[in-house]
Design an enzyme around this catalytic site. Structure first.
Site, mmCIF file in Angstrom:
data_model
loop_
_atom_site.group_PDB
_atom_site.id
_atom_site.type_symbol
_atom_site.label_atom_id
_atom_site.label_comp_id
_atom_site.label_asym_id
_atom_site.label_seq_id
_atom_site.Cartn_x
_atom_site.Cartn_y
_atom_site.Cartn_z
ATOM 1 C CB ALA A 1 -0.842 -0.222 1.587
ATOM 2 C CB SER A 2 2.843 3.479 -1.988
ATOM 3 O OG SER A 2 3.683 4.060 -2.227
ATOM 4 C CB THR A 3 0.087 8.463 -0.330
ATOM 5 O OG1 THR A 3 0.740 7.693 0.025
ATOM 6 C CG2 THR A 3 -1.283 7.228 0.146
#
Length: 219
Positions: free
Chosen positions: A22-24
């Site tokens: 999960a990454s922004t």
């Protein structure tokens, strides 16, 4: 998007499930989208994309467990990097890979075991040799991922010790925003588990923040 029913008769649909961090971060997201596109370009129907928040050093990762539960025989798990599959000690990492294979699925990691290699036609001795090489490369990559994780932790520990000796270490900075969300949710009646899920932290951290806040209120 292709479905099982849309495939020509007699042609077996190749199915993949993609496991990501999960990454922004925009660069990470672009790389992940490229992996999804490459998987589809290789002729695979992407049945699911699983974005994990938990560390690869944990065996009880929610999205990993959900993905394994969803797996069907003949499917392929495509991982962004080997350390996304595991940073566990080798024996535990091999058990994890075995749990994927026990569902009749295979594992593909760019640069370790590519989708093209899994799709390679081989029979008899050639097939045995190919699978043995793939297993060896996977085992080596899993061990390297664990070694890298332990090296990072050791460097961090040494850095903390040096900072303490120099009087510069103040510990981990408090995330005021996260603490406020925890207190608001718990005050509103949310359970520890639900609060942890909504905030994106561990239940133990919710307990610590809530206990510290209650202790402060009693002073």
């Amino acid at each position: 998007m292709a479905t099982r029913e849309q495939q020509p008769e007699g042609r077996r649909l190749k199915v993949a499930r993609i496991y990501l961090r999960a990454s922004t971060d925009e660069q990470n997201l672009e790389r992940q989208e490229s992996l999804v596109a490459a998987t589809r370009a290789a002729g695979y129907y992407v049945a699911g994309i699983y974005r994990e928040k938990a560390s690869g050093a944990r065996a009880d990762r929610p999205e990993l467990l959900r993905m394994i539960a969803d797996l069907q025989p003949g499917e392929v798990v495509v991982a962004e990097k080997i350390d996304r599959i595991s940073r566990l000690p080798l024996a535990e990492a091999e058990r994890l890979v075995a749990s994927i294979r026990a569902k009749g699925a295979k594992l593909a990691v760019p640069g370790v075991v590519d989708l093209s290699e899994l799709a390679a036609e081989a029979n008899g001795v050639a097939k045995i040799v190919l699978e043995s090489v793939q297993d060896m490369l996977l085992k080596l990559a899993l061990q390297m991922a664990r070694d890298d994780y332990e090296d990072r932790r050791e460097r961090q520990r040494q850095g903390v010790q040096l900072a303490k000796a120099a009087g510069r270490y103040t510990g981990r900075k408090r995330d005021a925003g996260m603490h406020d969300r925890i207190i608001t949710l718990r005050s509103g009646g949310s359970s520890i588990a639900k609060t942890a899920k909504l905030v994106g932290c561990s239940p133990s951290q919710v307990k610590r923040v809530w206990a510290a806040w209650n202790a402060q209120q009693q002073k």
